[in-house]
Every structure is written in C-alpha cells, then in structure tokens.
Design an enzyme around this catalytic site. Structure first.
Site, PDB file in Angstrom:
ATOM      1  CG  HIS A  35      -1.853   1.053   1.381  1.00 25.78           C
ATOM      2  ND1 HIS A  35      -1.926   1.868   2.488  1.00 25.78           N
ATOM      3  CD2 HIS A  35      -2.819   1.486   0.544  1.00 25.78           C
ATOM      4  CE1 HIS A  35      -2.890   2.747   2.340  1.00 25.78           C
ATOM      5  NE2 HIS A  35      -3.455   2.537   1.167  1.00 25.78           N
ATOM      6  NE  ARG A  36      -1.977   5.601   0.716  1.00 24.09           N
ATOM      7  CZ  ARG A  36      -2.645   6.333   1.580  1.00 24.09           C
ATOM      8  NH1 ARG A  36      -1.999   7.193   2.352  1.00 24.09           N
ATOM      9  NH2 ARG A  36      -3.958   6.257   1.679  1.00 24.09           N
ATOM     10  CD  GLU A  62      -2.678   1.358  -3.310  1.00 27.99           C
ATOM     11  OE1 GLU A  62      -3.876   1.603  -3.451  1.00 27.99           O
ATOM     12  OE2 GLU A  62      -1.977   1.931  -2.449  1.00 27.99           O
ATOM     13  CG  ASP A  64      -3.272   5.968  -3.920  1.00 25.81           C
ATOM     14  OD1 ASP A  64      -4.423   5.554  -4.088  1.00 25.81           O
ATOM     15  OD2 ASP A  64      -2.572   5.678  -2.931  1.00 25.81           O
ATOM     16  CG  HIS A  77      -3.998   8.711  -0.772  1.00 23.07           C
ATOM     17  ND1 HIS A  77      -4.680   9.534   0.098  1.00 23.07           N
ATOM     18  CD2 HIS A  77      -4.828   7.670  -1.017  1.00 23.07           C
ATOM     19  CE1 HIS A  77      -5.857   9.000   0.381  1.00 23.07           C
ATOM     20  NE2 HIS A  77      -5.974   7.864  -0.286  1.00 23.07           N
ATOM     21  CD  GLU A 129      -7.495   4.273  -5.224  1.00 24.54           C
ATOM     22  OE1 GLU A 129      -6.755   3.731  -4.375  1.00 24.54           O
ATOM     23  OE2 GLU A 129      -8.468   4.977  -4.918  1.00 24.54           O
TER      24      GLU A 129
HETATM   25  O1  G3P Z   1      -6.355   1.752  -2.364  1.00 26.86           O
HETATM   26  C1  G3P Z   1      -7.273   0.997  -1.676  1.00 26.86           C
HETATM   27  C2  G3P Z   1      -7.226   1.324  -0.247  1.00 26.86           C
HETATM   28  O2  G3P Z   1      -5.945   1.509   0.154  1.00 26.86           O
HETATM   29  C3  G3P Z   1      -8.080   2.391   0.251  1.00 26.86           C
HETATM   30  O3  G3P Z   1      -7.961   3.499  -0.444  1.00 26.86           O
HETATM   31  O4  G3P Z   1      -6.696   5.079  -1.685  1.00 26.86           O
HETATM   32  O5  G3P Z   1      -7.661   5.718   0.521  1.00 26.86           O
HETATM   33  O6  G3P Z   1      -5.690   4.240   0.418  1.00 26.86           O
HETATM   34  P1  G3P Z   1      -6.950   4.697  -0.263  1.00 26.86           P
END
Ligand code: G3P
Length: 269
Positions: A35-36, A62, A64, A77, A129
């Site tokens: 995540h990121r 990941e 964004d 993000h 994303e």
């Molecule tokens: O990317 C999916 C999840 O991590 C939730 O969204 O973009 O707010 O981190 P986000």
C-alpha cells in the site's frame, strides 16, 4: 551408463519438485499489495518505499494516481501535497516542474507513473488506482497508453483498482485484458448484495473493501459470486485484522509493511 542414471535421477527430482510446486499452488497464496509501497517504513509512494516493498517480497506495489496541472500522471494519494511533502497546494494546481521541487520525505521526489515503471520495469507488478477528477474521467486513456507502451498488460504485470465504477468501465471498454478491482466505499460494502456483485462482475474481476467490513459472510458472498476479495485496512487495524483476513482466505491483502504480512502468512501455515 552412469550418465544415464544421473540424468534419470535429475528427471525424477524435477518431477517431484514439479509436484510440490503443483501442490503448493493448489494451497492458499493471497497476493500481498504494498500500500503506497512499504509505507510504514519509508515515505509513501517514493522510490525508497517501492524498492523496500519489492525487497520484502510484495506481490504488487500500489500506486495512487493523480494528474498534475499540465496533465502528467503522478503517484500521490491526497488531493493536496501538504501531508506528504514540504510544499502546499492542490496537486492539480501544480505543474510537474513545481511538484518536482518538493521533498516527499528523506529527500525523495514525487514520481510520475512512467518514472516508476522505468525504474522497476518487469521486475515489479503494479496495482494502480484511478479516480475521477471532479466527476470527469481524465486518466484512463493515458494510463492504458503507458501500460501498453511498457508491455505491462500483455505480460500480466498490471492491475487497475478504483472506487469509481465509471472509471473501471471506461478502462474495460478500452482494454478487455487488464484485471480490474472495484473498491467499495464503506457504505457500499455494508450493504453489498448478490445483485450488486453481479453488476460489478460485468466489468471487474475482484472486489476490494475495508477489512473491518469483510466478515466471513461478506467474503463468502463475494466468492459465491465468483469474484475475488482484496482487503485494505485503516492503519490502526492492520495488525489486528491481517491474521483474521488470512484466516478468512482473502485473495489479496493490502499491507503497509510487506515483511510483516509475509511473516504473519508464514506463521499461519
Ligand atoms: O487503495 C485501496 C485502499 O488503500 C483504500 O484506499 O486510496 O484511501 O488508500 P486509499
């Protein structure tokens, strides 16, 4: 003769090795989505964060996406650069040149999507994303063009996720092959039913939702509708809910620290 026996032994070993691989792949192998990047350890969305995630054996990094004022796709993000850099302002009010002057942590720069792909190429898998930009779909075509240019769709190295069904449908209309993940907002996840899942299944392969809402019944419902489940976490829940999500056999698990999640997975076997 000796050589023949040696070759036969090697062949036997390969066959038994092959069997164990088949056996392993028949087991439970959730994908780990950094995540990121490895964002619990390094500044999110930076080269440091992605490098660490790959080193720690994340299956996907990941990213964004947002657009700069001059229409470049960058990895960030938030709507503004305030939280993650030493600058201020709306991301889409700043040109790439302005954005490149910012410190995104430990002296790192905000990266364009192309810079990330140029750096990691086919050595990484990308979980990207998209989002609507004030209700408009501005990034899908650019994204697909970049992925195609770098042969990431034909080599199965890219997945696109979005909270926007509209965005995913646009991607699907341009490309039938790329796997798509429909992220559910919490209010959507709370009320998800078979009919809605079947609608999502017309354009996406996987449903992503917050782990705090992914109880056993929801996971089973999604599987029953022949889709995969990927779960993401509120930061403070990650350590409590990761083991539970692995027990529930989520097909994919987001992580801010792939080494941690990989460890939990090993210990749960
Ligand atoms: O990317 C999916 C999840 O991590 C939730 O969204 O973009 O707010 O981190 P986000």
């Amino acid at each position: 003769m000796k050589k023949l026996k040696y070759l036969a032994a090697i062949a036997l070993l390969s066959i038994s090795g092959g069997c164990s691989v088949i056996h392993a792949s028949a087991g439970y192998h959730p994908v780990l989505i950094a995540h990121r990047g490895s964002s619990a350890i390094e500044p999110e969305h930076t080269a440091l964060s992605y490098t660490r995630a790959i080193k720690d054996k994340a299956d996907y990094i990941e990213i964004d996406l947002r657009e700069t004022k001059d229409g470049r796709l960058i990895a960030i993000h938030d709507k503004t650069v305030d939280r993650t850099t030493d600058g201020k302002g709306m991301t889409d009010d700043l040109s790439l040149a302005q954005i490149k002057k910012l410190n995104a942590g430990k002296g790192e720069k905000i990266l364009t999507l192309e810079e990330i792909i140029q750096k990691f190429g086919q050595t990484a898998n990308y979980y990207i994303e998209t989002r609507e930009s004030n209700g408009s779909l501005v990034m899908e075509k650019k994204l697909i063009d970049i992925l195609q240019k770098h042969k990431l769709i034909s080599s199965h190295k890219a997945v696109i996720e979005s909270f926007s069904g509209k965005s995913l449908k646009k991607v699907r209309s341009m490309n039938k092959k790329i796997p798509l993940v429909r992220l559910l907002k919490d209010n959507e996840a709370e009320e998800i039913n078979d009919k809605q899942l079947q609608t999502i299944r017309t354009y996406a392969d996987t449903v992503g939702l917050n782990a705090k809402l992914a109880n056993e019944a929801v996971v089973k419902r999604i599987h029953h509708n022949k889709m995969k489940v990927h779960v993401f976490f509120d930061k403070e829940d990650e350590h409590t809910l990761t083991p539970i999500m692995l027990k529930q056999k989520a097909d994919g698990v987001f992580t801010n620290n792939p080494a941690y999640t990989r460890g939990v997975l090993q210990n749960s076997k």
